[in-house]
Design an enzyme around this catalytic site. Structure first.
Site, PDB file in Angstrom:
ATOM      1  N   TYR A 174       0.820  -1.208   0.000  1.00 47.81           N
ATOM      2  CA  TYR A 174       0.000   0.000   0.000  1.00 47.81           C
ATOM      3  C   TYR A 174       0.852   1.255   0.000  1.00 47.81           C
ATOM      4  O   TYR A 174       0.662   2.164  -0.828  1.00 47.81           O
ATOM      5  CB  TYR A 174      -0.922  -0.009   1.214  1.00 47.81           C
ATOM      6  N   LYS A 178       1.327   4.260  -2.897  1.00 47.08           N
ATOM      7  CA  LYS A 178       0.970   5.666  -2.713  1.00 47.08           C
ATOM      8  C   LYS A 178       2.167   6.584  -2.983  1.00 47.08           C
ATOM      9  O   LYS A 178       1.996   7.722  -3.435  1.00 47.08           O
ATOM     10  CB  LYS A 178       0.414   5.893  -1.308  1.00 47.08           C
TER      11      LYS A 178
END
Length: 252
Positions: A174, A178
């Site tokens: 994750y 990002k």
């Protein structure tokens, strides 16, 4: 792209007929972004991977809300959404997944692929598909919902944004996705210039269904207000930066 440390206090009032598309808008931060944009009189397309959920959300939100099926990992779905939506002035790339909080020793390639397919390639694919419509808008804005946990500066040492020692090295899929979103935001803004404002939002930890079993986090509506602020930037406003939900600039 910008040397300001805070978003302008005076924002642009949207003209009648302004249209927005929010991906992943049937829950969490996306739902609150849609709700707040509707409150400003916009027509808002509720982008949802499952059409029934989008339709239920649009019915819940009321006048001005329209549902569109869009799976940001599926080219045919994106193309169909472009045909259905037509003109768009504001694109909020909100759809995202978090496939796990593991570090390098336990993160699988499947988790990484899942995160990048939605969080990175999805942002790129949707932006590319709607770029012709955005170019036709007089005040086009793109808001990419990112994360402060993707900031390399904040990840490099102790900081007040999150418990650095607890999360150090975790959430590889994750958080690195990002970081990539932040890079895509900057490079897209550099490519498009001032005609289309492109910024990323660090919404802070919010109580959503992004992480299974999460029981802590702030109000998604507070983060949504930060996205709406970026959507209504004046024509001389900043582009190509990462912004915290409170309007202060976050470091890459």
């Amino acid at each position: 792209m910008t040397n300001t440390d805070r978003l302008p206090s005076e924002l642009r009032s949207p003209e009648p007929g302004t249209t927005a598309l929010v991906t992943g808008a049937n829950s969490g931060i996306g739902l609150e972004i849609a709700r707040q944009l509707l409150g400003h009189g916009l027509t808002v397309w509720i982008g949802a991977r499952v059409l029934d959920k989008g339709q239920q959300t649009a019915a819940q939100l009321g006048a001005g809300a329209r549902a569109v099926q869009i799976d940001v990992t599926d080219a045919a779905s994106i193309a169909a959404a472009v045909q259905q939506v037509g003109e768009v002035d504001i694109l909020v790339n909100n759809a995202g997944v978090n496939p796990g909080r593991d570090d390098i020793s336990r993160t699988s390639l499947e988790q990484l692929r899942s995160a990048y397919e939605t969080n990175v390639f999805g942002v790129i694919s949707v932006t590319q598909a709607f770029l012709p419509a955005l170019r036709r808008s007089a005040h086009a804005r793109v808001v990419n919902v990112s994360s402060g946990t993707g900031s390399l500066t904040w990840n490099s040492g102790p900081n007040p944004q999150f418990d650095w020692e607890r999360v150090k090295g975790g959430g590889l899929a994750y958080r690195s996705s990002k970081t990539a979103v932040n890079a895509v935001t900057l490079l897209t803004a550099q490519s498009l210039g001032d005609d289309i404002k492109v910024n990323a939002l660090a919404p802070g930890l919010r109580l959503t269904n992004l992480i299974a079993g999460m029981s802590a986090g702030g109000d998604p509506a507070e983060a949504a207000a930060g996205a709406v602020r970026l959507a209504f930037l004046p024509d001389d406003g900043p582009t190509g930066a990462l912004w915290s939900w409170d309007g202060t600039r976050a470091p890459w």
